[in-house]
Every structure is written in structure tokens, then in C-alpha cells.
Design a protein around this motif. Structure first.
Motif, short mmCIF file in Angstrom:
data_model
loop_
_atom_site.label_atom_id
_atom_site.label_comp_id
_atom_site.label_asym_id
_atom_site.label_seq_id
_atom_site.Cartn_x
_atom_site.Cartn_y
_atom_site.Cartn_z
N MET A 187 0.83 -1.21 0.00
CA MET A 187 0.00 0.00 0.00
C MET A 187 0.86 1.26 0.00
SD MET A 187 -3.24 -0.81 2.51
CE MET A 187 -4.06 0.75 2.11
N TYR A 188 0.48 2.21 -0.81
CA TYR A 188 1.14 3.51 -0.89
C TYR A 188 0.82 4.28 0.39
CZ TYR A 188 1.95 8.31 -2.57
OH TYR A 188 2.38 9.60 -2.73
N ARG A 194 -0.60 11.19 6.42
CA ARG A 194 -0.92 11.77 5.13
C ARG A 194 -2.14 12.68 5.24
NH1 ARG A 194 2.36 10.63 0.40
NH2 ARG A 194 3.71 8.91 1.01
N THR A 195 -2.33 13.48 4.21
CA THR A 195 -3.49 14.37 4.16
C THR A 195 -4.61 13.70 3.36
OG1 THR A 195 -2.07 16.32 4.24
CG2 THR A 195 -4.34 16.65 3.49
N PHE A 196 -5.82 13.76 3.91
CA PHE A 196 -7.00 13.24 3.25
C PHE A 196 -8.07 14.33 3.21
CE2 PHE A 196 -4.64 9.72 4.93
CZ PHE A 196 -4.72 8.76 3.95
N ARG A 197 -9.12 14.07 2.43
CA ARG A 197 -10.15 15.08 2.30
C ARG A 197 -11.52 14.41 2.35
NH1 ARG A 197 -7.85 18.72 -1.56
NH2 ARG A 197 -8.19 17.08 -3.10
N HIS A 198 -12.42 14.99 3.16
CA HIS A 198 -13.80 14.53 3.19
C HIS A 198 -14.51 14.97 1.91
CE1 HIS A 198 -13.70 13.07 7.29
NE2 HIS A 198 -13.20 14.21 7.73
N VAL A 207 -3.12 8.44 9.58
CA VAL A 207 -2.12 7.43 9.25
C VAL A 207 -2.83 6.19 8.69
CG1 VAL A 207 -0.31 5.92 10.15
CG2 VAL A 207 -0.54 8.26 11.02
N ILE A 208 -2.37 5.71 7.54
CA ILE A 208 -2.95 4.50 6.95
C ILE A 208 -2.49 3.28 7.74
CG2 ILE A 208 -3.02 3.01 4.92
CD1 ILE A 208 -2.60 5.46 3.19
N GLU A 209 -3.45 2.51 8.23
CA GLU A 209 -3.12 1.30 8.98
C GLU A 209 -3.42 0.03 8.20
OE1 GLU A 209 -4.21 1.06 13.02
OE2 GLU A 209 -3.12 2.89 13.56
N VAL A 238 -2.62 13.75 -2.82
CA VAL A 238 -1.23 13.52 -3.18
C VAL A 238 -0.60 14.86 -3.55
CG1 VAL A 238 0.35 12.32 -4.72
CG2 VAL A 238 -1.78 11.21 -3.98
N LYS A 239 0.45 15.23 -2.83
CA LYS A 239 1.08 16.52 -3.06
C LYS A 239 2.32 16.38 -3.96
CE LYS A 239 -0.48 18.24 1.43
NZ LYS A 239 -0.09 18.79 2.74
#
Length: 239
Positions: A187-188, A194-198, A207-209, A238-239
Motif C-alpha cells: 500500500m502507498y 498523510r493528508t485526506f479530504r472529506h 495514518v494508513i493502517e 497527493v502533493k
């Protein structure tokens, strides 16, 4: 069998034709109305990349476990690129990234027969030899750029077909644990903040678990709880 055509609106639309059976691939040089995830369009310069759709008939797979098929496809692609010397990661749900740049887009469309899948069309666009991209695209890359050499597209497609046979066999055997383990490991952004958006555009840090067997993304909110999100409930920034 691989069916190669010069132009079509969308290979996913073509692949719905009943004449195509399990394992068949429809490969088009030009798509006039190619589709990607979240309603995005997909375009590709002629003769440089691979745009194709794969037909599968996973009648053994319960609807509630359909994400395992997505995992098998994504893993087959990362296996393909590993053979070419390119390290890749899977950005949930099933984009393929080389570094922080998008190498592959995937659009999977299912039809059902009661409690199981009946037919699945997997649309795949691989940037193979393209070196110049539309500046409007946020973060594209190709195999040629990542590896520093060009590739025979037919060989890339044949390698993917073979790698998918292996991963699909895992799925048929019911080896879900191995598929889920390999998917998680590739997984990336796994384990990274990381930044996510609703859907309303509000950003948040998490944090991706991992990912549930049913496909939900597991995110540990910074200073908060572990939550799970379905596709379209959250967007990876993704920046």
C-alpha cells in the motif's frame, strides 16, 4: 485471447459484449470516451501506452468479498512492474504509483448473479512509453520514465496476463489471507501520516493502517480514533 482494435469509445463498453469470455482482453489504440475512477476521463496518445479491458467471470466469489478481486488485479500489476525493475505501490483503492507519481489507473465494473459476482470488466490504463504529459495532470509517470528505457507494449501486456493468472488462481483457491497480506504490504503511504479530504472538501491528517477484506480503508486520525472509509467517502491528497 487478446483482441486488438484501432479505435473505440471505451474498451470497458466493448468488453461487455457477450462474445468476450473469461480471460479475454480488449486492447484499443484510441479511446474517444475512456473512463477513470470518480467519473474522470482517460486519454492516451496513440502508440505509446496500454489501454485495455479484461473480462473475468468470478462466479465463485461472494459479492461481499469482491474487493479481493481488486486486490488480485492490483497485485498482478505490481508483480508485472517488479519484473521490469520498477518498484510500485498501490494507492487505495487500486491506482498504481511509482514513487509519488501515478503509473496506472484502474476502473472495475461488476455485474452480479444473486449472492455472487457474475461478470467483471477491468479497465486498465498503463503509461508505458509516454514521456511528455498534459500539464493539467497532477502527477503522471510512465514505465519509460521510471526505468529509463522503452518497453515493448505487447510484452508488458503478456507479462500482466501471466501474473494475473497466478493471482487469480490464489483467489480461486480461497487464499484470501495471502492476497490481503501482499496488498497491505504494498500500500502507498502505509504507516505514514498523510493528508485526506472529506467529500465536502475538509482536509484532515491520518495514518494508513491497512484495509478491510471488504475494502474499507483504515485510517488512524491524528490525535483521534481509528476509522474506516468506503470508496468516495474519503479522498487521498497527493502533493
Amino acid at each position: 485471447m487478446i483482441y486488438r482494435i484501432e479505435e473505440t469509445t471505451s474498451t470497458n463498453d466493448d468488453a461487455r459484449d457477450a462474445k468476450y469470455r473469461h480471460g479475454d482482453i480488449v486492447w484499443a489504440e484510441r479511446q474517444t470516451a475512456g473512463r477513470g475512477q470518480r467519473g474522470h476521463s482517460w486519454t492516451s496518445p496513440e502508440g505509446q501506452n496500454l489501454t485495455f479491458s479484461l473480462v473475468l467471470e468470478p462466479r465463485f466469489l461472494p459479492v461481499g468479498k469482491q474487493f479481493l478481486l481488486s486486490e488480485a488485479v492490483a497485485l498482478a500489476l505490481t508483480d508485472t512492474f517488479a519484473q521490469a525493475g520498477i518498484e510500485t505501490r498501490i494507492k487505495w483503492t487500486n491506482d498504481i504509483y511509482a514513487g509519488n507519481r501515478k503509473l496506472v489507473g484502474i476502473l472495475i465494473e461488476h455485474s452480479y448473479s444473486g449472492p455472487t459476482l457474475a461478470r467483471t470488466v477491468v479497465g486498465i490504463g498503463i503509461n508505458v512509453n509516454q514521456k511528455e504529459f498534459d500539464p493539467a495532470l497532477p502527477n503522471p509517470v510512465s514505465m519509460a520514465v521510471a526505468a529509463g528505457r522503452t518497453f515493448d507494449r505487447s510484452e508488458v501486456l503478456e507479462t500482466f496476463r501471466k501474473r494475473l493468472e497466478t493471482r487469480y488462481a490464489q483467489l480461486e483457491r480461497g487464499d484470501a489471507e495471502a492476497l490481503q497480506r501482499d496488498y497491505r504490504e504494498r500500500m502507498y503511504g502505509l504507516g505514514e501520516q498523510r493528508t485526506f479530504r472529506h467529500p465536502d472538501g475538509t482536509p484532515f491528517e491520518a495514518v494508513i493502517e491497512g484495509v478491510r477484506p471488504s475494502g474499507e480503508l483504515l485510517l488512524r486520525h491524528v490525535g483521534g480514533p481509528l476509522r474506516e472509509y468506503l470508496f468516495k467517502e474519503v479522498e487521498f491528497v497527493v502533493k
